[in-house]
Design a protein around this motif. Structure first.
Motif, short mmCIF file in Angstrom:
data_model
loop_
_atom_site.label_atom_id
_atom_site.label_comp_id
_atom_site.label_asym_id
_atom_site.label_seq_id
_atom_site.Cartn_x
_atom_site.Cartn_y
_atom_site.Cartn_z
N UNK A 167 -7.82 91.66 19.10
CA UNK A 167 -6.71 91.81 20.05
C UNK A 167 -7.29 91.89 21.46
N UNK A 168 -7.12 90.80 22.23
CA UNK A 168 -7.73 90.72 23.56
C UNK A 168 -6.70 90.92 24.66
N UNK A 169 -7.12 91.59 25.71
CA UNK A 169 -6.31 91.76 26.91
C UNK A 169 -7.11 91.23 28.09
N UNK A 170 -6.52 90.31 28.87
CA UNK A 170 -7.18 89.77 30.05
C UNK A 170 -6.62 90.42 31.30
N UNK B 207 -10.63 94.47 22.82
CA UNK B 207 -11.56 93.89 23.79
C UNK B 207 -10.79 93.55 25.05
N UNK B 208 -11.42 93.78 26.20
CA UNK B 208 -10.82 93.48 27.50
C UNK B 208 -11.67 92.42 28.19
N UNK B 209 -11.01 91.37 28.69
CA UNK B 209 -11.69 90.34 29.48
C UNK B 209 -11.30 90.56 30.94
N UNK B 210 -12.25 90.94 31.77
CA UNK B 210 -11.99 91.19 33.18
C UNK B 210 -12.52 90.01 33.99
#
Length: 396
Positions: free
Chosen positions: A31-34, A79-82
């Motif tokens: 589960x990714x958050x950008x 997971x976070x994509x910054x």
């Protein structure tokens, strides 16, 4: 600025056009958050888009960090994509603390309201962060530092829990940067090394790594090559300042120019490197005059003469760095009014100096003298009300 070296450094992925491939690989089945800069959106996944938070990098503050944290807490990504410059990466790292056990995020926010420097309880990151920088020089993608902008200024938060797990340096994400922005990034990375090198308490390895990286940064940025390969090399060198022994030493506050530049930047609403360009030669003049409160003369001279020896620059460090700033056409802010100078000096003393270890032994009069000796643009600072935030803090 750097934190004390601790634990594992982020895994670094580098190349041209690698962002989608690497984010696909690193987020597969998760589960990714950008979290992305709204002005320069970058496609980070080739498949269906992840949950996305768009942030205006020009207006990142405590309000936006709290808003991001609330959305992270609601969505609970694995997971976070910054994606963005230093302000976006820092905001993402700080906001991710909302997933840490206890009240780590609240502690950081509340502490930063009272203190310019906050150390977090030692703990691993609460969520995996993949940092994708779109600017050069900050090293936020590889460090354990976050800058939080609140009503008092730019506050410094340090802790292992802020360190990203992966950093993706993609030359394609750096191609919108102007030539001056590239050189500002190279200067920021170089002065990070120079600041650490003003301390005499350094190992041979630390000195060698700093000189090697510093020489490479100056050489690469001075060529005038704006190709993807050159930008990628500068980004790799900036990241390497955090991944080698270059910044290690027993004095974690040796980059003393950073603290006063931080207050100049906030008070005059100038970019950090524009503020730094104004004051760095004045700081180095004090070091080279023997004022050990700012740094060690012999250490600075050794670093500068070695790294800049092939660039036809003055070997006197203050003259040399002023000439380099002029050669690279890095701008400086308009001269602040005497009242603004006094305000900046008072805030700098209260936040970082006097009996505090960052600028130990220095007081407001020292900062006022430094600012009068700094290099400003010829235009007068015509908007004294812009420093009202500083004056308000001084008068509280």
């Amino acid at each position: 600025m750097s934190a004390e070296f601790a634990a594992r450094v982020p895994t670094l992925w580098q190349g041209q056009g690698i962002t989608r491939r690497m984010t696909d690989r690193l987020t597969a089945g998760r589960e990714a958050l950008a979290i992305m800069d709204s002005s320069t959106p970058t496609a980070v996944l080739s498949g269906s888009p992840p949950m996305t938070i768009m942030v205006d990098a020009r207006a990142v503050s405590i309000t936006s960090v709290v808003s991001i944290a609330e959305q992270i807490a609601l969505r609970k990504p694995s997971v976070i994509i910054a994606v963005g410059g230093g302000s976006i990466l820092d905001a993402s790292k700080i906001a991710s603390l909302v997933l840490a056990p206890g009240r780590t995020f609240d502690f950081a926010i509340e502490r930063a309201a009272k203190s310019a420097l906050t150390f977090l309880p030692d703990a691993p990151p609460p969520v995996e962060v993949i940092a994708v920088p779109t600017t050069l020089g900050t090293s936020s993608e590889t460090n354990s530092v976050g800058i939080l902008r609140n009503e008092s200024g730019h506050r410094l938060i340090i802790g292992r829990s802020l360190r990203p797990r992966h950093a993706i340096i993609d030359a394609r994400n750096l191609m919108t940067l102007s030539t001056v922005a590239v050189r500002e990034g190279a200067m920021e990375a170089f002065l990070r090394l120079a600041g650490a090198s003003t301390s005499p308490q350094r190992t041979i390895r630390a000195k060698c790594d700093a000189i090697t990286l510093g020489s490479a940064l100056l050489d690469t940025a001075s060529r005038g090559d704006t190709s993807p390969g050159s930008r990628l090399r500068l980004a790799r060198l900036s990241a390497a300042t955090q991944r080698t022994a270059a910044l290690r030493g027993s004095d974690p506050y040796s980059a003393r120019h950073w603290y006063i530049a931080n207050e100049v930047s906030f008070a005059l609403e100038a970019r950090k490197m524009v503020a730094t360009a104004a004051i760095i030669a004045a700081v180095w003049r004090r070091i080279c005059s023997g004022d050990s409160r700012w740094g060690d003369r012999r250490s600075l001279e050794e670093f500068w003469t070695t790294t800049a020896s092939g660039l036809a620059l003055p070997l006197d460090p203050p003259s040399g760095i002023a000439a380099l700033i002029d050669r690279w056409q890095i701008p400086t802010p308009p001269r602040p009014t005497p009242r603004a100078v006094a305000s900046i000096a008072a805030v700098a003393e209260r936040a970082w100096a006097n009996r505090r270890p960052m600028l130990a032994g220095l007081v407001a009069a020292d900062f006022s003298d430094l600012l009068r000796d700094s290099s400003w643009s010829s235009q007068s600072f015509g908007h004294p009300d812009r420093s009202s935030k500083v004056r308000k803090e001084v008068n509280q």
